[in-house]
Design a protein around this motif. Structure first.
Motif, short mmCIF file in Angstrom:
data_model
loop_
_atom_site.label_atom_id
_atom_site.label_comp_id
_atom_site.label_asym_id
_atom_site.label_seq_id
_atom_site.Cartn_x
_atom_site.Cartn_y
_atom_site.Cartn_z
N GLY A 26 0.85 -1.18 0.00
CA GLY A 26 0.00 0.00 0.00
C GLY A 26 0.88 1.22 0.00
O GLY A 26 1.96 1.22 0.59
N SER A 27 0.45 2.25 -0.70
CA SER A 27 1.25 3.47 -0.73
C SER A 27 0.37 4.69 -0.85
O SER A 27 -0.81 4.60 -1.20
CB SER A 27 2.25 3.43 -1.89
N ALA A 64 -1.17 4.21 4.01
CA ALA A 64 -0.43 3.14 3.34
C ALA A 64 -0.73 1.79 4.00
O ALA A 64 -0.95 0.79 3.30
CB ALA A 64 1.07 3.43 3.36
N LEU A 65 -0.77 1.75 5.33
CA LEU A 65 -1.11 0.51 6.05
C LEU A 65 -2.52 0.05 5.72
O LEU A 65 -2.75 -1.14 5.48
CB LEU A 65 -0.99 0.72 7.56
N SER A 86 8.89 2.18 3.47
CA SER A 86 9.90 2.84 2.66
C SER A 86 9.36 4.22 2.29
O SER A 86 8.15 4.40 2.17
CB SER A 86 10.16 2.01 1.40
N THR A 87 10.25 5.16 2.13
CA THR A 87 9.85 6.49 1.67
C THR A 87 10.73 6.89 0.50
O THR A 87 11.86 6.45 0.38
CB THR A 87 10.00 7.56 2.78
N PHE A 98 5.50 3.97 1.45
CA PHE A 98 5.19 2.66 0.88
C PHE A 98 5.28 1.63 1.99
O PHE A 98 6.28 1.57 2.71
CB PHE A 98 6.22 2.38 -0.22
N ALA A 99 4.22 0.85 2.18
CA ALA A 99 4.19 -0.23 3.18
C ALA A 99 4.06 -1.55 2.42
O ALA A 99 3.29 -1.64 1.46
CB ALA A 99 3.02 -0.05 4.13
#
Length: 107
Positions: A26-27, A64-65, A86-87, A98-99
């Motif tokens: 997910g982002s 994102a989660l 992540s970023t 970004f998860a």
């Protein structure tokens, strides 16, 4: 939302993985708000926490989660293991959170 176990562990003690469903993610991409940016500039001069950015990052991480959990739920998972964040900068003043993790069914 969904009842789902989310962990950064590769396995859950005392639980057996009965089905591996693969990568879920997910982002969200968010941009800076002009007001927050102005206040952040002042904080850079005087020091202190950039609370506007802290709130923005918290909201982005939650979104994102939630998107990652939605994808896992649609795949039939009841847990997501080995979750990471992540970023990245995608444009001037905009960043992606970004998860990702591994969707599984636990016994």
């Amino acid at each position: 939302m969904y009842t789902m176990l989310i962990t950064n562990l590769e396995y859950v003690p005392d639980r057996r993985i009965v089905k591996h469903l693969g990568l879920v993610q997910g982002s969200t991409v968010r941009s800076k708000h002009a007001g927050r940016d102005f206040m952040a500039g002042l904080k850079n001069i005087f020091g202190g926490e950039l609370k506007g950015y802290t709130e923005l990052l918290n909201e982005s991480r939650d979104e994102a989660l939630n998107r990652m959990m939605r994808q896992a739920h649609q795949a039939g998972a009841n847990a997501i293991l080995n979750v990471r964040f992540s970023t990245s900068s995608v444009a001037a003043g905009a960043a992606e959170i970004f998860a990702y993790g591994t969707a599984v069914v636990l016994e």
